[in-house]
Scaffold this active site. Structure first.
Site, PDB file in Angstrom:
ATOM      1  N   LEU A   1       0.851  -1.205   0.000  1.00  0.00           N
ATOM      2  CA  LEU A   1       0.000   0.000   0.000  1.00  0.00           C
ATOM      3  C   LEU A   1       0.882   1.249   0.000  1.00  0.00           C
ATOM      4  O   LEU A   1       0.934   1.974   0.961  1.00  0.00           O
ATOM      5  CB  LEU A   1      -0.896  -0.061   1.248  1.00  0.00           C
ATOM      6  CG  LEU A   1      -2.090   0.881   1.365  1.00  0.00           C
ATOM      7  CD1 LEU A   1      -2.821   1.035   0.062  1.00  0.00           C
ATOM      8  CD2 LEU A   1      -3.017   0.404   2.446  1.00  0.00           C
ATOM      9  N   HIS A   2       1.599   1.481  -1.098  1.00  0.00           N
ATOM     10  CA  HIS A   2       2.482   2.648  -1.152  1.00  0.00           C
ATOM     11  C   HIS A   2       1.718   3.858  -1.684  1.00  0.00           C
ATOM     12  O   HIS A   2       0.492   3.852  -1.704  1.00  0.00           O
ATOM     13  CB  HIS A   2       3.730   2.334  -1.976  1.00  0.00           C
ATOM     14  CG  HIS A   2       3.436   1.984  -3.400  1.00  0.00           C
ATOM     15  ND1 HIS A   2       3.494   2.911  -4.406  1.00  0.00           N
ATOM     16  CD2 HIS A   2       3.067   0.820  -3.964  1.00  0.00           C
ATOM     17  CE1 HIS A   2       3.174   2.324  -5.540  1.00  0.00           C
ATOM     18  NE2 HIS A   2       2.911   1.056  -5.311  1.00  0.00           N
ATOM     19  N   ALA A   3       2.433   4.882  -2.090  1.00  0.00           N
ATOM     20  CA  ALA A   3       1.794   6.162  -2.393  1.00  0.00           C
ATOM     21  C   ALA A   3       0.652   6.090  -3.398  1.00  0.00           C
ATOM     22  O   ALA A   3      -0.438   6.580  -3.143  1.00  0.00           O
ATOM     23  CB  ALA A   3       2.846   7.162  -2.854  1.00  0.00           C
TER      24      ALA A   3
END
Lengths: 572, 89
Positions: free
Chosen positions: B14-16
């Site tokens: 769940l990155h940017a």
């Protein structure tokens, strides 16, 4: 009158074109904001400042989104807009003003810093990259609260020098028709670079001018195709670049018309021009600029974007590239990291260009190499006969044999999994270390093709680090030794019946390209922007003229002589 | 109030960019949205909050929604997780 001596700074070329003008320096961003308190009756004023700063920046960012750039940039900007309007950020800033009586500047500063610390603690690889964005939002928001905004007194025609440029500043600058941009930092994928490319502003990055005590108003020339920055140019240099800039514009317009014509000299000798590609965003230019496939696909970006590191992501990348090159081939260079593209966590090397890079690093990190080979072979099944593998920074035969052995291992694994792949993927060697050029005959027996990387070949042969300003003038790929090594490589390849291509910067210079054709090397790969000009020159000469040129160049003793021979070939 | 456990399925976590897609979807609804993970709770409409979870692939989290359109919101958000945060475009 005091005469200033011309000074040359070397950076990396990031956006094509020549910029001529005077220096303008973008002031560096913040600074530490002190925790100053306000009086109760000032609270509403500070809240209002925050609100209007947020609105102002949201509008500015929305404007950037409308600039035709690329999808990825739009996504980054979306995330920035969401950050500006983050409900938790808003709550925290309001609380710091209303409850803690802090100034709006400090409320913003400390709120974002808290998140920056959390991101640092999260220790995720992607977090580092996003931290830069959060810092820039923080600083822009603080600046936007100031009543007297930092005025942009930059004028049309000036060259902007900046440590780094935020997206909003970049857009403001683009309205002013500046002549160019020089940045200390900046990566090829930074917002500023992507934007300057799509706006056609020449740009040089990674140029450090700290030692030059730069001042506003100094005369300067930047060359976005070579990365050179000339401060206090001589009258002669100014004239030359002015002419080059004008010629460049005229030539580019004219040359684009050539893109769709057949790749033949006036006497009908065929040649192939391919594109050097690194990002998916470049793919649409293959067709408009008339490239036949990809002669050099750089893959390091996949490595740096750690989030896109696994086999599947790579498969997608290679597949997209293969699709875009229609029926033409794609030469995939294995990860060429190290040297100037130092990997994270890697140890500091005092001499990185002679260090742990290219195939040397890959053979130490076999899992990385296996992953990449697996991805390539997986895609090869869908595009039989199209993909080729290129091994970078080879300096001895054993390295080639080791990579080939690993290819076999990967093939066996895929066979067991019943994955269909192309067994005939050609494996080539980058000729960029003199030891390989000198023993090209022996190497040719063990690989399917050669691709000459002229930049590294030049720096390793001439012992010149082009990043070192004091000696960068010695970096000249037209040196007789380079031509000789290229000729030796071609002769050895002919004896063993393997093809030779050129994928270095030299191929993008029409005069050098003509000389290569004269030597019988007719497979050239270059950045897409150079394709039209090279093609126009090659299409408007006969092969015997080029043969004479290359024979003369190979006979020349002095560099000056070579430059004189090549000069008339710089454009049609 | 409705809630549901979900797993981060995309490889990169769940990155940017995924966080941006998640926040964009959640913000279309009136309901309040919280994500609980390792006893830590963040506002699901706060992109910085979601990013600080630094949730990796395979991480499990609980989505909690409360408000007039909580059912529809939960459905939409679960779908975002299932689609591996692909942009709706």
């Amino acid at each position: 009158m005091k005469e200033y001596q011309p000074k040359i700074l070397s950076g990396k070329p990031a956006a094509q074109g020549i910029g001529i003008g005077t220096v303008w320096i973008l002031p560096d961003e913040n600074k530490a904001i002190r925790p100053e308190k306000i009086k109760k009756n000032e609270i509403e004023k500070h809240i209002k400042k925050f609100e209007s700063a947020r609105e102002y920046l949201t509008i500015e960012y929305e404007k950037i989104k409308n600039i035709p750039a690329d999808y990825e940039l739009a996504e980054i900007i979306d995330a920035q807009i969401q950050t500006l309007n983050d409900p938790e950020v808003k709550l925290s800033i309001e609380k710091k003003i209303r409850v803690d009586y802090y100034t709006v500047e400090y409320a913003i500063f400390s709120t974002f810093n808290e998140y920056i610390q959390l991101l640092q603690a999260a220790n995720a690889k992607w977090a580092n990259e996003r931290m830069i964005d959060v810092v820039s939002i923080r600083d822009e928001m603080i600046e936007a609260t100031w009543e007297k905004k930092k005025d942009f007194d930059v004028k049309e025609g000036q060259v902007v020098f900046a440590t780094d440029i935020s997206p909003t500043n970049m857009v403001k600058l683009s309205h002013i028709k500046i002549s160019g941009i020089v940045m200390k930092k900046g990566g090829f994928t930074s917002h500023a670079v992507i934007l300057s490319q799509s706006l056609g502003i020449p740009c040089v990055i990674n140029a450090n001018w700290d030692r030059l005590s730069l001042k506003k108003g100094y005369d300067v020339i930047i060359d976005g195709s070579t990365g050179q920055v000339i401060l206090w140019p001589s009258w002669k240099q100014s004239e030359e670049y002015r002419k080059r800039r004008l010629d460049g514009l005229v030539r580019y317009e004219k040359a684009l018309e050539w893109a769709q014509k057949a790749n033949r000299t006036t006497c009908g000798y065929p040649f192939v021009l391919r594109a050097n590609v690194e990002f998916l965003e470049e793919l649409p230019r293959l067709e408009s600029h008339g490239a036949k496939g990809i002669g050099l696909l750089r893959t390091e970006t996949l490595l740096f974007e750690a989030e896109e590191f696994d086999v599947n992501q790579q498969v997608n990348f290679y597949r997209n590239v293969a699709k875009a090159s229609k029926n033409e081939s794609v030469t995939i260079r294995l990860f060429d990291a190290g040297g100037d593209k130092i990997l994270e966590n890697s140890d500091f090397e005092s001499n990185p260009f002679l260090g742990w890079r290219g195939v040397r690093m890959l053979l130490d990190k076999k899992d990385l190499l296996k992953n990449q080979l697996e991805a390539i072979y997986r895609v090869s099944g869908e595009f039989p006969g199209k993909l080729k593998i290129l091994i970078p920074m080879v300096s001895r035969l054993e390295e080639i044999l080791a990579v080939k052995k690993l290819c076999k291992t990967v093939q066996r694994v895929l066979s067991k999994k019943s994955v269909h792949f192309d067994e005939g993927v050609k494996i080539g060697v980058m000729v960029e270390v003199p030891s390989i050029a000198l023993t090209a005959g022996r190497i040719a027996k063990h690989c399917d093709f050669f691709s000459i990387g002229t930049n590294d070949l030049t720096q390793y042969t001439l012992a010149v680090d082009r990043g070192n300003e004091r000696i960068s003038y010695l970096f000249d790929s037209f040196h007789p030794a380079i031509w000789k090594l290229i000729k030796m490589t071609k002769d050895a390849a002919d004896r063993h019946g393997i093809p030779v291509a050129i994928c270095g910067e030299m191929a993008s210079k029409p005069e050098a390209a003509a000389c290569f054709l004269g030597m019988g090397i007719n497979d050239l790969s270059m950045n897409t922007a150079s394709l039209p000009a090279v093609k126009s020159v090659l299409c408007s000469h006969a092969r015997n003229e080029m043969e004479k040129l290359s024979a003369d160049v190979l006979k020349s003793e002095a560099l000056k002589e070579i430059h004189e021979l090549l000069e008339p070939w710089r454009a049609i | 109030m409705v809630s549901q456990k979900v797993t981060v399925k995309n490889e990169a976590g769940l990155h940017a960019r995924p966080a941006s897609v998640l926040v964009k979807t959640a913000s279309r609804f009136k309901s309040e949205f919280y994500i609980r993970m390792y006893g830590y709770e963040v506002n699901g409409k706060s992109i910085l909050g979601v990013m600080t979870l630094a949730a990796e692939s395979g991480a499990e989290m609980e989505l909690i929604l409360e408000g007039p359109d909580e059912e529809a919101a939960l459905e939409a958000i679960v779908k975002v997780f299932e689609n591996k945060f692909k942009n709706e475009l």
